[in-house]
Design a protein around this motif. Sequence first.
Motif, PDB file in Angstrom:
ATOM      1  N   HIS A 106       0.834  -1.196   0.000  1.00  0.00           N
ATOM      2  CA  HIS A 106       0.000   0.000   0.000  1.00  0.00           C
ATOM      3  C   HIS A 106       0.873   1.252   0.000  1.00  0.00           C
ATOM      4  O   HIS A 106       1.784   1.389   0.820  1.00  0.00           O
ATOM      5  CB  HIS A 106      -0.923   0.013   1.206  1.00  0.00           C
ATOM      6  CG  HIS A 106      -1.885  -1.139   1.241  1.00  0.00           C
ATOM      7  ND1 HIS A 106      -2.575  -1.557   0.132  1.00  0.00           N
ATOM      8  CD2 HIS A 106      -2.271  -1.964   2.256  1.00  0.00           C
ATOM      9  CE1 HIS A 106      -3.352  -2.579   0.438  1.00  0.00           C
ATOM     10  NE2 HIS A 106      -3.176  -2.855   1.727  1.00  0.00           N
ATOM     11  N   ARG A 107       0.581   2.172  -0.901  1.00  0.00           N
ATOM     12  CA  ARG A 107       1.373   3.392  -1.038  1.00  0.00           C
ATOM     13  C   ARG A 107       0.547   4.607  -0.614  1.00  0.00           C
ATOM     14  O   ARG A 107      -0.677   4.523  -0.413  1.00  0.00           O
ATOM     15  CB  ARG A 107       1.843   3.586  -2.479  1.00  0.00           C
ATOM     16  CG  ARG A 107       2.423   2.363  -3.142  1.00  0.00           C
ATOM     17  CD  ARG A 107       3.477   1.661  -2.325  1.00  0.00           C
ATOM     18  NE  ARG A 107       4.555   2.526  -1.887  1.00  0.00           N
ATOM     19  CZ  ARG A 107       5.585   2.125  -1.152  1.00  0.00           C
ATOM     20  NH1 ARG A 107       5.644   0.875  -0.734  1.00  0.00           N
ATOM     21  NH2 ARG A 107       6.528   2.953  -0.816  1.00  0.00           N
ATOM     22  N   SER A 108       1.202   5.740  -0.502  1.00  0.00           N
ATOM     23  CA  SER A 108       0.553   6.998  -0.141  1.00  0.00           C
ATOM     24  C   SER A 108       0.248   7.811  -1.394  1.00  0.00           C
ATOM     25  O   SER A 108       0.792   7.548  -2.472  1.00  0.00           O
ATOM     26  CB  SER A 108       1.449   7.805   0.800  1.00  0.00           C
ATOM     27  OG  SER A 108       1.670   7.111   2.014  1.00  0.00           O
ATOM     28  N   VAL A 109      -0.588   8.821  -1.228  1.00  0.00           N
ATOM     29  CA  VAL A 109      -0.969   9.653  -2.374  1.00  0.00           C
ATOM     30  C   VAL A 109       0.250  10.357  -2.943  1.00  0.00           C
ATOM     31  O   VAL A 109       0.408  10.471  -4.170  1.00  0.00           O
ATOM     32  CB  VAL A 109      -2.056  10.663  -1.958  1.00  0.00           C
ATOM     33  CG1 VAL A 109      -2.417  11.570  -3.123  1.00  0.00           C
ATOM     34  CG2 VAL A 109      -3.298   9.930  -1.456  1.00  0.00           C
ATOM     35  N   GLN A 207      -7.698   3.009  -2.041  1.00  0.00           N
ATOM     36  CA  GLN A 207      -6.330   2.518  -1.860  1.00  0.00           C
ATOM     37  C   GLN A 207      -5.865   1.718  -3.073  1.00  0.00           C
ATOM     38  O   GLN A 207      -4.708   1.831  -3.498  1.00  0.00           O
ATOM     39  CB  GLN A 207      -6.252   1.662  -0.606  1.00  0.00           C
ATOM     40  CG  GLN A 207      -4.866   1.102  -0.288  1.00  0.00           C
ATOM     41  CD  GLN A 207      -3.888   2.165   0.140  1.00  0.00           C
ATOM     42  OE1 GLN A 207      -3.934   2.643   1.263  1.00  0.00           O
ATOM     43  NE2 GLN A 207      -2.981   2.555  -0.753  1.00  0.00           N
ATOM     44  N   SER A 208      -6.741   0.914  -3.643  1.00  0.00           N
ATOM     45  CA  SER A 208      -6.373   0.098  -4.807  1.00  0.00           C
ATOM     46  C   SER A 208      -6.004   0.971  -6.006  1.00  0.00           C
ATOM     47  O   SER A 208      -5.113   0.620  -6.785  1.00  0.00           O
ATOM     48  CB  SER A 208      -7.518  -0.842  -5.183  1.00  0.00           C
ATOM     49  OG  SER A 208      -7.790  -1.746  -4.141  1.00  0.00           O
ATOM     50  N   GLN A 298      -9.233  -1.577   8.157  1.00  0.00           N
ATOM     51  CA  GLN A 298      -8.959  -2.947   7.736  1.00  0.00           C
ATOM     52  C   GLN A 298      -7.660  -3.057   6.955  1.00  0.00           C
ATOM     53  O   GLN A 298      -7.142  -4.156   6.748  1.00  0.00           O
ATOM     54  CB  GLN A 298     -10.117  -3.486   6.877  1.00  0.00           C
ATOM     55  CG  GLN A 298     -10.154  -2.996   5.431  1.00  0.00           C
ATOM     56  CD  GLN A 298     -10.800  -1.613   5.301  1.00  0.00           C
ATOM     57  OE1 GLN A 298     -11.064  -0.969   6.301  1.00  0.00           O
ATOM     58  NE2 GLN A 298     -11.063  -1.185   4.091  1.00  0.00           N
ATOM     59  N   GLN A 299      -7.104  -1.941   6.491  1.00  0.00           N
ATOM     60  CA  GLN A 299      -5.914  -1.977   5.650  1.00  0.00           C
ATOM     61  C   GLN A 299      -4.675  -1.758   6.513  1.00  0.00           C
ATOM     62  O   GLN A 299      -4.140  -0.659   6.605  1.00  0.00           O
ATOM     63  CB  GLN A 299      -6.015  -0.936   4.543  1.00  0.00           C
ATOM     64  CG  GLN A 299      -7.238  -1.167   3.653  1.00  0.00           C
ATOM     65  CD  GLN A 299      -7.267  -0.246   2.459  1.00  0.00           C
ATOM     66  OE1 GLN A 299      -6.228   0.054   1.892  1.00  0.00           O
ATOM     67  NE2 GLN A 299      -8.449   0.194   2.067  1.00  0.00           N
ATOM     68  N   LYS A 300      -4.243  -2.809   7.169  1.00  0.00           N
ATOM     69  CA  LYS A 300      -3.085  -2.747   8.044  1.00  0.00           C
ATOM     70  C   LYS A 300      -1.821  -3.111   7.269  1.00  0.00           C
ATOM     71  O   LYS A 300      -1.855  -3.501   6.114  1.00  0.00           O
ATOM     72  CB  LYS A 300      -3.268  -3.690   9.224  1.00  0.00           C
ATOM     73  CG  LYS A 300      -4.463  -3.349  10.113  1.00  0.00           C
ATOM     74  CD  LYS A 300      -4.311  -1.993  10.773  1.00  0.00           C
ATOM     75  CE  LYS A 300      -5.461  -1.695  11.714  1.00  0.00           C
ATOM     76  NZ  LYS A 300      -5.330  -0.362  12.339  1.00  0.00           N
ATOM     77  N   GLY A 301      -0.692  -3.032   7.960  1.00  0.00           N
ATOM     78  CA  GLY A 301       0.575  -3.390   7.336  1.00  0.00           C
ATOM     79  C   GLY A 301       1.512  -2.207   7.284  1.00  0.00           C
ATOM     80  O   GLY A 301       1.126  -1.050   7.474  1.00  0.00           O
ATOM     81  N   GLY A 302       2.790  -2.492   7.014  1.00  0.00           N
ATOM     82  CA  GLY A 302       3.775  -1.437   6.901  1.00  0.00           C
ATOM     83  C   GLY A 302       4.008  -0.713   8.202  1.00  0.00           C
ATOM     84  O   GLY A 302       3.996  -1.294   9.290  1.00  0.00           O
TER      85      GLY A 302
END
Length: 403
Positions: A106-109, A207-208, A298-302
């Motif tokens: 997952h990346r940032s804007v 996010q996708s 729900q979008q965990k990680g990093g």
Amino acid sequence: MSLGARAFVFVIYVLLGASFVAVPALLIWEFGPEKALTFVTFDSHLFLFFPTLGLVALAAFYLPSCAFVDMYWRHVRLGPMRFLAGLVLLAALALQVAAGLTSNPHRSVWDLKPATLAADTSEPAGCGDAAQPCARIALIDGVSNLRTVSRNRLGVHEFYRSCRAEPLIARNGTEEPRRFCFASTPLSDAPPLSTDAECCQAQQHYQSAIDRLYLDPAEQSVTGRIHRLLLPGKVFFLFLLLAISVLLTVRHSGVKEHYPDKIARIEIGVLVGAAAMIFFPLMSQAYVQSADALFGVQQKGGFRAIVPLMSFLFGAWAMLLLLFSFRQHDHDLELAAKLAGVAASTIAVFKYDILVSIIVRYLGSGADEISVALVFGLAIVAVIVLLSPLAQRTGRGARKDAA
């Protein structure tokens, strides 16, 4: 204290400080001041903390670092070998942790270049009202709307969504509350509100869209690439301060023996550095709160996955520094300091959510130009004072008073 030790630490810290400033400066150059300020406040733990309070911590821990380099090189048995081995170990750990953080899918804007964000639109085209809700809002609008809302309330945790059905809790036929969704709804005076299920789907779509665009190297921003390149330096800096705090506690007698004329300045620097660094876990938690409101819980990680553990480690780190700073003084003062530390920790635990919400408002996604300018101004003053001859005279005066 040898000139070689001071020169070695000076070079390392100048390189670290330059990396702290380089990424925010590049962000402003690439995106322009207005959009850059949106990203600076949203990811304040990266773009606001390091070029301000991170530099204060570097200046505060400069003298303790020089003392340990000199002591290991001249006064510790097998010191050079142990020092170099520890330095290599910290560097290897920093590279490993940085690699784990950058491997997050997952990346940032701001990982997308400005032209890509300018060409991006909400899906489907023309959406945004109750008659035609959006599957997801334009990427730059989502983060901009979050900043607008954050500036008008204390925290954004009210916008968290429950994206999993709870089989053990019945709703008793009551209607599910509808709330504003940053990932799907344009901000207006009376925006349409969404259910949790609708917003969770939009958050995943939002996010996708970022992740899909990021897969094309031509769509990646220069800021994102340089950030990933310099990230090991930031992680190394955090590990370095942890190592220094351990050494200050374990080898306090050696520091006091070999550098009696510097011990007062070291204590002052340690306290100032600890006060600056305690904002890093708070600003990290503020980022998590904003990211959960925009991207979904729900979008965990990093990085978001390690923030709770990091906050605990910073609490232990602060207690180590407290132990070093006050074990030099009389027993009553040491006991009072420890009790004050326990009381402050207890208050922070019970009021942590409120504290993080305050950071979101003034040092996170809700920060305005005045807050950002104030942090930069205070940081510049603190660095100048710490490195000026005035700090040396203050340290000598404190040492004479103690004697």
